[in-house]
Design an enzyme around this catalytic site. Structure first.
Site, PDB file in Angstrom:
ATOM      1  N   ARG A 164       0.819  -1.231   0.000  1.00  0.00           N
ATOM      2  CA  ARG A 164       0.000   0.000   0.000  1.00  0.00           C
ATOM      3  C   ARG A 164       0.847   1.273   0.000  1.00  0.00           C
ATOM      4  NH1 ARG A 164      -3.015  -3.385  -0.990  1.00  0.00           N
ATOM      5  NH2 ARG A 164      -5.162  -3.641  -0.345  1.00  0.00           N
ATOM      6  N   SER A 241     -11.145  -0.691   2.822  1.00  0.00           N
ATOM      7  CA  SER A 241     -10.507  -1.034   4.100  1.00  0.00           C
ATOM      8  C   SER A 241     -10.143   0.258   4.812  1.00  0.00           C
ATOM      9  CB  SER A 241      -9.220  -1.820   3.870  1.00  0.00           C
ATOM     10  OG  SER A 241      -9.493  -3.054   3.246  1.00  0.00           O
ATOM     11  N   GLU A 342      -5.960   3.501   6.358  1.00  0.00           N
ATOM     12  CA  GLU A 342      -5.544   3.223   4.983  1.00  0.00           C
ATOM     13  C   GLU A 342      -5.966   4.333   4.023  1.00  0.00           C
ATOM     14  OE1 GLU A 342      -5.305   1.555   1.085  1.00  0.00           O
ATOM     15  OE2 GLU A 342      -7.199   1.917   2.086  1.00  0.00           O
TER      16      GLU A 342
HETATM   17  N1  EPU Z   1      -4.391 -13.297   3.392  1.00  0.00           N
HETATM   18  C1  EPU Z   1      -3.343 -13.864   2.719  1.00  0.00           C
HETATM   19  N2  EPU Z   1      -3.587 -14.943   1.936  1.00  0.00           N
HETATM   20  C2  EPU Z   1      -4.817 -15.445   1.796  1.00  0.00           C
HETATM   21  C3  EPU Z   1      -5.878 -14.854   2.464  1.00  0.00           C
HETATM   22  C4  EPU Z   1      -5.652 -13.750   3.260  1.00  0.00           C
HETATM   23  O1  EPU Z   1      -2.214 -13.431   2.844  1.00  0.00           O
HETATM   24  O2  EPU Z   1      -4.946 -16.414   1.057  1.00  0.00           O
HETATM   25  C5  EPU Z   1      -4.131 -12.136   4.221  1.00  0.00           C
HETATM   26  C6  EPU Z   1      -4.549 -10.846   3.555  1.00  0.00           C
HETATM   27  O3  EPU Z   1      -3.548 -10.301   2.722  1.00  0.00           O
HETATM   28  C7  EPU Z   1      -4.833  -9.947   4.731  1.00  0.00           C
HETATM   29  C8  EPU Z   1      -5.355 -10.914   5.787  1.00  0.00           C
HETATM   30  O4  EPU Z   1      -4.900 -12.206   5.398  1.00  0.00           O
HETATM   31  O5  EPU Z   1      -3.635  -9.362   5.169  1.00  0.00           O
HETATM   32  C9  EPU Z   1      -6.857 -10.902   5.902  1.00  0.00           C
HETATM   33  O6  EPU Z   1      -7.437 -11.272   4.657  1.00  0.00           O
HETATM   34  P1  EPU Z   1      -8.860 -10.727   4.161  1.00  0.00           P
HETATM   35  O7  EPU Z   1      -9.222 -11.512   2.962  1.00  0.00           O
HETATM   36  O8  EPU Z   1      -9.782 -10.662   5.312  1.00  0.00           O
HETATM   37  O9  EPU Z   1      -8.508  -9.293   3.609  1.00  0.00           O
HETATM   38  P2  EPU Z   1      -8.566  -7.857   4.317  1.00  0.00           P
HETATM   39  O10 EPU Z   1      -7.423  -7.680   5.241  1.00  0.00           O
HETATM   40  O11 EPU Z   1      -9.898  -7.626   4.819  1.00  0.00           O
HETATM   41  C10 EPU Z   1      -7.199  -6.959   2.284  1.00  0.00           C
HETATM   42  C11 EPU Z   1      -7.064  -5.614   1.630  1.00  0.00           C
HETATM   43  C12 EPU Z   1      -8.232  -5.347   0.701  1.00  0.00           C
HETATM   44  C13 EPU Z   1      -8.298  -6.448  -0.332  1.00  0.00           C
HETATM   45  C14 EPU Z   1      -8.414  -7.799   0.369  1.00  0.00           C
HETATM   46  C15 EPU Z   1      -8.399  -8.954  -0.572  1.00  0.00           C
HETATM   47  C16 EPU Z   1      -5.847  -4.103   3.066  1.00  0.00           C
HETATM   48  C17 EPU Z   1      -5.936  -2.976   4.048  1.00  0.00           C
HETATM   49  N3  EPU Z   1      -7.002  -4.563   2.638  1.00  0.00           N
HETATM   50  O12 EPU Z   1      -8.385  -6.916   3.047  1.00  0.00           O
HETATM   51  O13 EPU Z   1      -8.026  -4.111   0.052  1.00  0.00           O
HETATM   52  O14 EPU Z   1      -9.367  -6.254  -1.213  1.00  0.00           O
HETATM   53  O15 EPU Z   1      -7.298  -7.954   1.280  1.00  0.00           O
HETATM   54  O16 EPU Z   1      -7.094  -9.193  -1.000  1.00  0.00           O
HETATM   55  O17 EPU Z   1      -4.759  -4.514   2.701  1.00  0.00           O
HETATM   56  C18 EPU Z   1      -8.380  -1.777   0.442  1.00  0.00           C
HETATM   57  O18 EPU Z   1      -7.171  -1.640   0.513  1.00  0.00           O
HETATM   58  O19 EPU Z   1      -9.180  -0.790   0.576  1.00  0.00           O
HETATM   59  C19 EPU Z   1      -8.946  -3.087   0.234  1.00  0.00           C
HETATM   60  C20 EPU Z   1     -10.259  -3.299   0.202  1.00  0.00           C
END
Ligand code: EPU
Length: 348
Positions: A164, A241, A342
């Site tokens: 990011r 996020s 973010e």
């Molecule tokens: N994770 C992995 N591998 C996986 C699944 C999850 O590394 O197979 C990690 C994710 O990268 C994250 C954590 O586990 O660090 C939680 O995963 P979740 O799917 O709940 O995602 P999140 O944290 O809610 C993040 C991004 C989103 C993006 C999703 C999907 C941020 C702040 N948010 O959300 O981005 O769409 O992952 O990849 O990094 C945004 O930046 O506004 C945003 C919506």
């Protein structure tokens, strides 16, 4: 070029809060952008560059200077050394470009389907989701240097991409206005299906998913989390996020695991998280008393995802930030982790 005054900014953002821009101008060309910078300079106005407004919180006072809305359009495709190169205007809607690339059977951005906002915003915060980030495909960024009024070509290696983050939102913040971004995609490529949610979606499929299947899957997953702009869905009146997934030192990470174990809880873990000592901000939020659907007056938490703060209708920026601070305070108190917002904060 039309220079407008006292233009409301809330309707130009997805979370829909905040006050007006003192001056507002739309740039359709690089020359427009240059003229806008000169106008700002002649009146000693602070400049803010607006893209799709999907990752912003504007203060209730608004922006006292000039808001420059980037509206440079165009998607051009060419072939180079076996790669498919796309030059895309900063004002193009990001998801329109993804649809275009997938339609041309080019791989590299399919997991980034359904992300709101404009192309010019993607290098700034190195947009990422579902196993891809734009740092993997950006070749270069064409930008207007505000100080010198020169157009520069910045190669990917000089963009300083990390989670990011890039030079554009850190060391060189405010130095450039992004006009165009060049992506290098793989022609006739296969989709990247590595993220847990995607693997789950495709489990049981007999055929290998295509790029188009992957795009559809990502859009559906995003919609289920309120992360796809869907008219009439109150859960997507957000800035995506609201917190970054914190990256901890090994000591902080151990401390977090220790605190979780005392409560009989397990912090979610994925290889990509483990290797960086990154933790799920959504998990921290949910385990600090803020469940999905939490209500705090006119602000709240999305009913579909704990990481999104939503405007429940007529919220002010203050309402949003009060909830943000409440969450940060509790997470810090319970887990010893400081959450960083973010979205970009404008005019605070
Ligand atoms: N994770 C992995 N591998 C996986 C699944 C999850 O590394 O197979 C990690 C994710 O990268 C994250 C954590 O586990 O660090 C939680 O995963 P979740 O799917 O709940 O995602 P999140 O944290 O809610 C993040 C991004 C989103 C993006 C999703 C999907 C941020 C702040 N948010 O959300 O981005 O769409 O992952 O990849 O990094 C945004 O930046 O506004 C945003 C919506």
């Amino acid at each position: 070029m039309l220079i407008q005054e006292h233009v409301p900014l809330a309707p130009r953002t997805t979370i829909q809060v905040g006050g007006p821009a003192r001056y507002f101008v739309e740039a359709r060309t690089a020359d427009d952008a240059l003229a806008a910078v000169e106008f700002a300079r002649s009146k000693s106005l602070a400049l803010f560059v607006l893209g799709g407004g999907s990752n912003l919180v504007v203060s209730d006072k608004g922006w006292p200077g000039l808001v420059l809305k980037l509206a440079i359009s165009g998607i051009e495709q060419r072939a180079e050394k076996g790669r498919a190169i796309f030059d895309v205007g900063a004002g193009e809607e990001w998801d329109k470009f993804v649809a275009f690339a997938v339609g041309k059977n080019c791989a590299g951005v399919e997991c980034l389907s359904g992300i709101p906002g404009s192309v010019g915003g993607t290098p700034v915060q190195n947009v990422g989701a579902y196993g891809q980030e734009v740092a993997e495909t950006i070749e270069s960024v064409q930008a207007l240097e505000v100080e010198t009024l020169e157009v520069r070509e910045i190669a990917k290696t000089n963009c300083g991409f990390s989670y990011r983050s890039s030079i554009f939102n850190t060391t060189e913040r405010g130095r450039y206005i992004i006009l165009k971004t060049t992506y290098s995609l793989t022609p006739s490529g296969t989709p990247k299906i590595e993220y847990a949610d995607l693997k789950k979606y495709f489990a049981g499929w007999r055929e290998t998913p295509t790029l188009a299947d992957t795009r559809e899957a990502v859009r559906q997953i995003r919609a289920s989390k309120g992360m796809l702009i869907t008219p009439g869905d109150p859960d997507c009146k957000s800035a995506g996020s609201f917190f970054k997934n914190p990256i901890l030192s090994p000591e902080q990470h151990d401390e977090l695991l220790r605190r979780a174990a005392l409560k009989g809880l397990q912090v979610p873990s994925y290889p990509a998280l483990e290797s960086q000592k990154k933790v799920s901000a959504a998990w921290l939020v949910e385990h600090s008393g803020f469940s999905k659907g939490f209500i705090a007056g006119k602000a709240g938490i999305s009913r579909k995802h704990a990481l999104a703060i939503v405007n429940r209708g007529q919220a002010t920026a203050l309402d949003i930030l009060s909830l943000k601070e409440q969450i940060q305070g509790r997470v810090k108190e319970i887990w010893g982790v400081q959450l960083a917002p973010e979205p970009v904060m404008v005019g605070f």
